[in-house]
Design a protein around this motif. Structure first.
Motif, PDB file in Angstrom:
ATOM      1  N   HIS A  80      81.150  71.808  62.585  1.00 24.32           N
ATOM      2  CA  HIS A  80      80.243  72.700  61.866  1.00 24.32           C
ATOM      3  C   HIS A  80      78.782  72.315  62.081  1.00 24.32           C
ATOM      4  O   HIS A  80      77.925  73.181  62.232  1.00 24.32           O
ATOM      5  CB  HIS A  80      80.590  72.711  60.379  1.00 24.32           C
ATOM      6  N   LEU A  81      78.554  71.037  62.110  1.00 28.31           N
ATOM      7  CA  LEU A  81      77.170  70.608  62.344  1.00 28.31           C
ATOM      8  C   LEU A  81      76.729  70.944  63.755  1.00 28.31           C
ATOM      9  O   LEU A  81      75.570  71.280  63.998  1.00 28.31           O
ATOM     10  CB  LEU A  81      77.045  69.104  62.075  1.00 28.31           C
ATOM     11  N   GLN A  82      77.665  70.870  64.667  1.00 22.81           N
ATOM     12  CA  GLN A  82      77.313  71.227  66.039  1.00 22.81           C
ATOM     13  C   GLN A  82      76.976  72.704  66.112  1.00 22.81           C
ATOM     14  O   GLN A  82      76.054  73.104  66.805  1.00 22.81           O
ATOM     15  CB  GLN A  82      78.472  70.882  66.979  1.00 22.81           C
ATOM     16  N   ALA A  83      77.743  73.489  65.373  1.00 18.29           N
ATOM     17  CA  ALA A  83      77.456  74.914  65.347  1.00 18.29           C
ATOM     18  C   ALA A  83      76.080  75.176  64.741  1.00 18.29           C
ATOM     19  O   ALA A  83      75.351  76.064  65.156  1.00 18.29           O
ATOM     20  CB  ALA A  83      78.536  75.640  64.556  1.00 18.29           C
ATOM     21  N   LEU A  84      75.778  74.353  63.763  1.00 17.60           N
ATOM     22  CA  LEU A  84      74.527  74.529  63.031  1.00 17.60           C
ATOM     23  C   LEU A  84      73.333  73.968  63.794  1.00 17.60           C
ATOM     24  O   LEU A  84      72.272  74.578  63.877  1.00 17.60           O
ATOM     25  CB  LEU A  84      74.660  73.837  61.677  1.00 17.60           C
ATOM     26  N   LEU A  85      73.505  72.822  64.358  1.00 21.15           N
ATOM     27  CA  LEU A  85      72.373  72.093  64.935  1.00 21.15           C
ATOM     28  C   LEU A  85      72.350  72.088  66.457  1.00 21.15           C
ATOM     29  O   LEU A  85      71.361  71.692  67.060  1.00 21.15           O
ATOM     30  CB  LEU A  85      72.387  70.639  64.434  1.00 21.15           C
ATOM     31  N   GLY A  86      73.446  72.503  67.042  1.00 23.32           N
ATOM     32  CA  GLY A  86      73.523  72.390  68.489  1.00 23.32           C
ATOM     33  C   GLY A  86      73.816  70.960  68.895  1.00 23.32           C
ATOM     34  O   GLY A  86      74.294  70.170  68.098  1.00 23.32           O
ATOM     35  N   ASN A  87      73.483  70.641  70.131  1.00 28.44           N
ATOM     36  CA  ASN A  87      73.807  69.305  70.644  1.00 28.44           C
ATOM     37  C   ASN A  87      72.792  68.246  70.211  1.00 28.44           C
ATOM     38  O   ASN A  87      72.419  67.386  71.009  1.00 28.44           O
ATOM     39  CB  ASN A  87      73.873  69.341  72.178  1.00 28.44           C
ATOM     40  N   ARG A  88      72.361  68.342  69.005  1.00 25.86           N
ATOM     41  CA  ARG A  88      71.430  67.308  68.513  1.00 25.86           C
ATOM     42  C   ARG A  88      72.258  66.221  67.846  1.00 25.86           C
ATOM     43  O   ARG A  88      72.406  66.163  66.635  1.00 25.86           O
ATOM     44  CB  ARG A  88      70.424  67.955  67.556  1.00 25.86           C
ATOM     45  N   TRP A  89      72.777  65.365  68.708  1.00 23.26           N
ATOM     46  CA  TRP A  89      73.766  64.397  68.261  1.00 23.26           C
ATOM     47  C   TRP A  89      73.190  63.392  67.270  1.00 23.26           C
ATOM     48  O   TRP A  89      73.899  62.955  66.357  1.00 23.26           O
ATOM     49  CB  TRP A  89      74.372  63.682  69.463  1.00 23.26           C
ATOM     50  N   ALA A  90      71.965  63.067  67.451  1.00 22.95           N
ATOM     51  CA  ALA A  90      71.351  62.121  66.512  1.00 22.95           C
ATOM     52  C   ALA A  90      71.279  62.735  65.121  1.00 22.95           C
ATOM     53  O   ALA A  90      71.539  62.067  64.118  1.00 22.95           O
ATOM     54  CB  ALA A  90      69.966  61.734  66.997  1.00 22.95           C
ATOM     55  N   ALA A  91      70.947  64.011  65.074  1.00 19.08           N
ATOM     56  CA  ALA A  91      70.881  64.696  63.788  1.00 19.08           C
ATOM     57  C   ALA A  91      72.268  64.791  63.174  1.00 19.08           C
ATOM     58  O   ALA A  91      72.449  64.566  61.972  1.00 19.08           O
ATOM     59  CB  ALA A  91      70.279  66.086  63.975  1.00 19.08           C
ATOM     60  N   ILE A  92      73.229  65.102  64.006  1.00 21.70           N
ATOM     61  CA  ILE A  92      74.608  65.179  63.517  1.00 21.70           C
ATOM     62  C   ILE A  92      75.059  63.814  63.029  1.00 21.70           C
ATOM     63  O   ILE A  92      75.687  63.684  61.970  1.00 21.70           O
ATOM     64  CB  ILE A  92      75.538  65.713  64.619  1.00 21.70           C
ATOM     65  N   ALA A  93      74.705  62.800  63.792  1.00 14.58           N
ATOM     66  CA  ALA A  93      75.116  61.441  63.427  1.00 14.58           C
ATOM     67  C   ALA A  93      74.513  61.016  62.091  1.00 14.58           C
ATOM     68  O   ALA A  93      75.082  60.188  61.384  1.00 14.58           O
ATOM     69  CB  ALA A  93      74.722  60.460  64.528  1.00 14.58           C
ATOM     70  N   SER A  94      73.363  61.584  61.759  1.00 12.89           N
ATOM     71  CA  SER A  94      72.729  61.200  60.505  1.00 12.89           C
ATOM     72  C   SER A  94      73.556  61.665  59.302  1.00 12.89           C
ATOM     73  O   SER A  94      73.407  61.153  58.204  1.00 12.89           O
ATOM     74  CB  SER A  94      71.315  61.769  60.427  1.00 12.89           C
ATOM     75  N   TYR A  95      74.420  62.645  59.535  1.00 11.84           N
ATOM     76  CA  TYR A  95      75.309  63.076  58.464  1.00 11.84           C
ATOM     77  C   TYR A  95      76.579  62.232  58.423  1.00 11.84           C
ATOM     78  O   TYR A  95      77.347  62.302  57.484  1.00 11.84           O
ATOM     79  CB  TYR A  95      75.685  64.547  58.639  1.00 11.84           C
ATOM     80  N   LEU A  96      76.801  61.511  59.467  1.00 12.96           N
ATOM     81  CA  LEU A  96      77.973  60.638  59.537  1.00 12.96           C
ATOM     82  C   LEU A  96      77.486  59.232  59.833  1.00 12.96           C
ATOM     83  O   LEU A  96      77.567  58.759  60.958  1.00 12.96           O
ATOM     84  CB  LEU A  96      78.929  61.110  60.637  1.00 12.96           C
ATOM     85  N   PRO A  97      76.946  58.576  58.834  1.00 12.46           N
ATOM     86  CA  PRO A  97      76.225  57.336  59.080  1.00 12.46           C
ATOM     87  C   PRO A  97      77.060  56.236  59.719  1.00 12.46           C
ATOM     88  O   PRO A  97      76.510  55.303  60.281  1.00 12.46           O
ATOM     89  CB  PRO A  97      75.759  56.905  57.689  1.00 12.46           C
ATOM     90  N   GLN A  98      78.360  56.367  59.633  1.00 13.28           N
ATOM     91  CA  GLN A  98      79.188  55.316  60.215  1.00 13.28           C
ATOM     92  C   GLN A  98      79.466  55.560  61.683  1.00 13.28           C
ATOM     93  O   GLN A  98      80.057  54.728  62.363  1.00 13.28           O
ATOM     94  CB  GLN A  98      80.501  55.205  59.452  1.00 13.28           C
ATOM     95  N   ARG A  99      79.050  56.724  62.151  1.00 12.58           N
ATOM     96  CA  ARG A  99      79.285  57.066  63.549  1.00 12.58           C
ATOM     97  C   ARG A  99      77.972  57.080  64.299  1.00 12.58           C
ATOM     98  O   ARG A  99      76.957  57.500  63.770  1.00 12.58           O
ATOM     99  CB  ARG A  99      79.946  58.435  63.640  1.00 12.58           C
ATOM    100  N   THR A 100      78.031  56.682  65.530  1.00 15.67           N
ATOM    101  CA  THR A 100      76.831  56.725  66.344  1.00 15.67           C
ATOM    102  C   THR A 100      76.760  58.060  67.063  1.00 15.67           C
ATOM    103  O   THR A 100      77.774  58.735  67.254  1.00 15.67           O
ATOM    104  CB  THR A 100      76.836  55.609  67.390  1.00 15.67           C
ATOM    105  N   ASP A 101      75.560  58.417  67.453  1.00 18.56           N
ATOM    106  CA  ASP A 101      75.407  59.688  68.160  1.00 18.56           C
ATOM    107  C   ASP A 101      76.210  59.683  69.455  1.00 18.56           C
ATOM    108  O   ASP A 101      76.788  60.682  69.847  1.00 18.56           O
ATOM    109  CB  ASP A 101      73.933  59.989  68.433  1.00 18.56           C
ATOM    110  N   ASN A 102      76.249  58.530  70.078  1.00 19.28           N
ATOM    111  CA  ASN A 102      77.001  58.403  71.329  1.00 19.28           C
ATOM    112  C   ASN A 102      78.484  58.646  71.087  1.00 19.28           C
ATOM    113  O   ASN A 102      79.146  59.330  71.871  1.00 19.28           O
ATOM    114  CB  ASN A 102      76.787  57.018  71.921  1.00 19.28           C
ATOM    115  N   ASP A 103      78.958  58.093  70.014  1.00 18.99           N
ATOM    116  CA  ASP A 103      80.358  58.237  69.657  1.00 18.99           C
ATOM    117  C   ASP A 103      80.694  59.709  69.403  1.00 18.99           C
ATOM    118  O   ASP A 103      81.704  60.222  69.889  1.00 18.99           O
ATOM    119  CB  ASP A 103      80.641  57.413  68.394  1.00 18.99           C
ATOM    120  N   ILE A 104      79.824  60.329  68.634  1.00 22.11           N
ATOM    121  CA  ILE A 104      80.041  61.734  68.297  1.00 22.11           C
ATOM    122  C   ILE A 104      79.961  62.595  69.545  1.00 22.11           C
ATOM    123  O   ILE A 104      80.776  63.481  69.766  1.00 22.11           O
ATOM    124  CB  ILE A 104      79.015  62.204  67.254  1.00 22.11           C
ATOM    125  N   LYS A 105      78.991  62.278  70.367  1.00 22.40           N
ATOM    126  CA  LYS A 105      78.825  63.025  71.615  1.00 22.40           C
ATOM    127  C   LYS A 105      80.073  62.897  72.474  1.00 22.40           C
ATOM    128  O   LYS A 105      80.582  63.883  73.005  1.00 22.40           O
ATOM    129  CB  LYS A 105      77.595  62.461  72.343  1.00 22.40           C
TER     130      LYS A 105
END
Length: 322
Positions: A80-105
């Motif tokens: 859902h965050l990807q749908a909302l924010l696009g490929n802004r992995w750092a922004a997405i990662a900020s909602y999942l503090p235990q995950r890194t942007d790299n991990d999410i990507k």
DNA sequence: AACTGCAGCAACCGCCCAGCA
DNA sequence: CTGCTGGGCGGTTGCTGCAGT
């Protein structure tokens, strides 16, 4: 005139990090804190680019990082965050503090992309962030974007409320409550342990290592534990302990089990640290002695132990969206 | 047992931006 | 205002392990 490289290309080591390098880096960051990455290679003697050091720290060594299986909730959030924010992995990662942007990507690229594609081909719909704006007239695609955003908002809202429905005050605050209780023994952090374990073993096997056996190196490997026993240090001087039943709170945390007499001798030299550290896979219900520095590090990660806080941050961050 | 293809993921690369002199 | 530097970010690459043949 091109931009000069961030660091000298000559003599800069590339490729996978060795446990030895990890130890040096963590040791340095425990002492100085993260930041000023430029000075890290020079001060530690690591033949690594400053960027590489920063990346290694943020993506792998930083305390509080959770690795391994993504929960359904996390997956939903990412979609859902990807749908909302696009490929802004750092922004997405900020909602999942235990995950890194790299991990999410990585997770997105390897799992979710495929999954969504499959879903899409199955249902014929094109929702949830799949990039398909190509070919549409601009106005249409803008309207479409609006609709997508609305849908994403709604979906995210649902995901959040779904999460709220869960008892957040469960005894162990474990985010893994979203997982089946019987999830297999390789914990979500197995990846990290295994990687480090593998690296350690490789390190010990390497001809450069003077210690070739587990016992001589002070490391012992069991099925579930990798413990370095120290020759001289003990936990007697531990200034504080934190009982935590959460594996992930300690994931990637290298605990330097020094006598922690709050003197500089603790970091006298990297070589000394090699023989004086505790490299421990966290266990359930483990009491881990922490020094002030470790507390400082842990404080940063400790908040991430609590899903409540994640939810709170989500509420705050998304307050303006809904 | 050997080989091949694929998936997963750590790490690198290059661009961008903010802060500073 | 301009140029420089450090740090952040997203895209991509390449290594490793595993499953299938």
């Amino acid at each position: 005139m091109g931009r000069p490289p961030c660091c000298d290309k000559i003599g800069v080591k590339k490729g996978p990090w060795t446990p030895e390098e990890d130890i040096i880096l963590v040791s340095y960051i425990q002492q100085h804190g993260p930041g000023n990455w430029r000075s890290v290679p020079t001060n530690t003697g690591l033949m690594r680019c400053s960027k590489s050091c920063r990346l290694r720290w943020t993506n792998y060594l930083r305390p509080g990082i959770k690795r391994g299986n993504f929960t359904d909730h996390e997956e939903k959030m990412i979609i859902h965050l990807q749908a909302l924010l696009g490929n802004r992995w750092a922004a997405i990662a900020s909602y999942l503090p235990q995950r890194t942007d790299n991990d999410i990507k990585n997770y997105w690229n390897t799992h979710l992309k495929k999954k969504l594609k499959k879903d899409e081909s199955g249902s014929g719909s094109d929702q949830e962030g799949v990039d398909n704006k190509g070919g549409q007239p601009k106005g249409q695609w803008e309207r479409r974007l609006q609709t997508d955003i609305q849908m994403a908002k709604k979906a995210l809202s649902e995901a959040l409320s779904l999460n709220h429905a869960k008892p957040s005050s469960s005894s162990d605050h474990d985010i893994t409550t979203t997982r089946p209780n019987h999830y297999p023994s390789p914990s979500p952090y197995a990846s990290s342990y295994e990687n480090i374990s593998r690296l350690m073993e490789n390190w010990m096997k390497s001809p450069n290592s003077t210690e070739t056996t587990n016992s001589s190196s002070g490391y012992s490997f069991t099925n579930n534990n990798m413990i370095a026993t120290t020759g001289s240090s003990s936990s007697e001087g531990a200034q504080s302990t934190i009982t935590c039943t959460q594996d992930h709170a300690f994931d990637s945390l290298l605990t330097f089990n020094s006598s922690s007499k709050s003197d500089g001798s603790r970091f006298r030299s990297v070589e000394e640290n090699h023989n004086n550290l505790t490299y421990t896979k966290p266990n359930l219900e483990t009491q881990v002695p922490l020094t002030l520095l470790e507390n400082w590090l842990f404080d940063d990660g400790a908040t991430q132990c609590h899903e409540d806080l994640i939810n709170m941050s989500l509420e705050e961050s998304t307050a303006g969206l809904f």
